[in-house]
Design an enzyme around this catalytic site. Structure first.
Site, mmCIF file in Angstrom:
data_model
loop_
_atom_site.group_PDB
_atom_site.id
_atom_site.type_symbol
_atom_site.label_atom_id
_atom_site.label_comp_id
_atom_site.label_asym_id
_atom_site.label_seq_id
_atom_site.Cartn_x
_atom_site.Cartn_y
_atom_site.Cartn_z
ATOM 1 N N GLU A 79 47.745 97.749 -49.016
ATOM 2 C CA GLU A 79 47.773 96.558 -49.871
ATOM 3 C C GLU A 79 48.841 95.568 -49.402
ATOM 4 O O GLU A 79 48.613 94.357 -49.358
ATOM 5 C CB GLU A 79 48.079 96.935 -51.333
ATOM 6 C CG GLU A 79 47.149 97.968 -51.931
ATOM 7 C CD GLU A 79 47.698 99.382 -51.822
ATOM 8 O OE1 GLU A 79 48.064 99.821 -50.707
ATOM 9 O OE2 GLU A 79 47.750 100.060 -52.867
ATOM 10 N N CYS A 120 50.990 101.563 -55.544
ATOM 11 C CA CYS A 120 52.284 102.190 -55.817
ATOM 12 C C CYS A 120 53.265 101.151 -56.375
ATOM 13 O O CYS A 120 52.930 99.975 -56.538
ATOM 14 C CB CYS A 120 52.837 102.814 -54.535
ATOM 15 S SG CYS A 120 53.454 101.582 -53.349
HETATM 16 ZN ZN LIG Z 1 51.833 101.018 -51.823
#
Ligand SMILES: [Zn+2]
Length: 161
Positions: free
Chosen positions: A53, A81
């Site tokens: 990402e 995350c």
């Molecule tokens: Zn991440």
């Protein structure tokens, strides 16, 4: 269309794992069209922050000379995350869709429990839409095929010890 883009992240994750990298992929979509895609690059970039990402946001914005992704949707095979949630917040995406939730990933990987992303992405007034899990059974199949072990065991040469 969400399912189509999500399945593309699963393909990217599978290709990544088959090439010896971690099983994570992300795609960026605007007005129904795919504009960028990538996979986890931590090992090949020698960069512990090179999650799919984050790489996607960073490289796309640099190429297009943008500092906002309003109007864009990011799809990722696993819930973002803490670090990527921060990047998503600062990139001002319209929407994020993830396949497998963090708690589901930890069930497969044996990793420590991580927080869920919506409150990390939207700590204030800004409201980025967060949707998921989506097609998590399919996403989990990809993760179950991957032999999760510690990165230190798998890639010892990257440790300065
Ligand atoms: Zn991440």
């Amino acid at each position: 269309m969400d399912e189509t883009w999500m399945r593309r992240t699963f393909q990217l994750a599978t290709l990544s794992a088959e090439a010896g990298f971690d099983p994570f992929g992300a795609v960026l979509v605007r007005e129904g069209s795919l504009v960028a895609e990538t996979r986890d690059r931590c090992i090949d970039y020698s960069d512990p922050t090179a999650h799919a990402e984050l790489v996607l946001i960073s490289e796309f914005c640099r190429q297009r000379q943008l500092i906002s992704l309003e109007g864009y949707t990011l799809y990722c095979n696993v819930e973002p995350c803490i670090m990527c949630s921060g990047a998503i917040h600062w990139a001002r995406l319209d929407r994020v869709v993830f396949g497998v939730a963090q708690y589901q990933l930890q069930g497969v990987s044996g990793g420590n429990q991580k927080p869920s992303c919506p409150e990390l992405i939207n700590p204030g007034k800004q409201k980025i839409v967060v949707d998921g899990p989506l097609l998590d059974a399919e996403g989990l199949e990809v993760l179950h095929r991957y032999p999760f072990r510690s990165k230190k065991d798998r890639h010892k040469k990257f440790w300065d010890t």
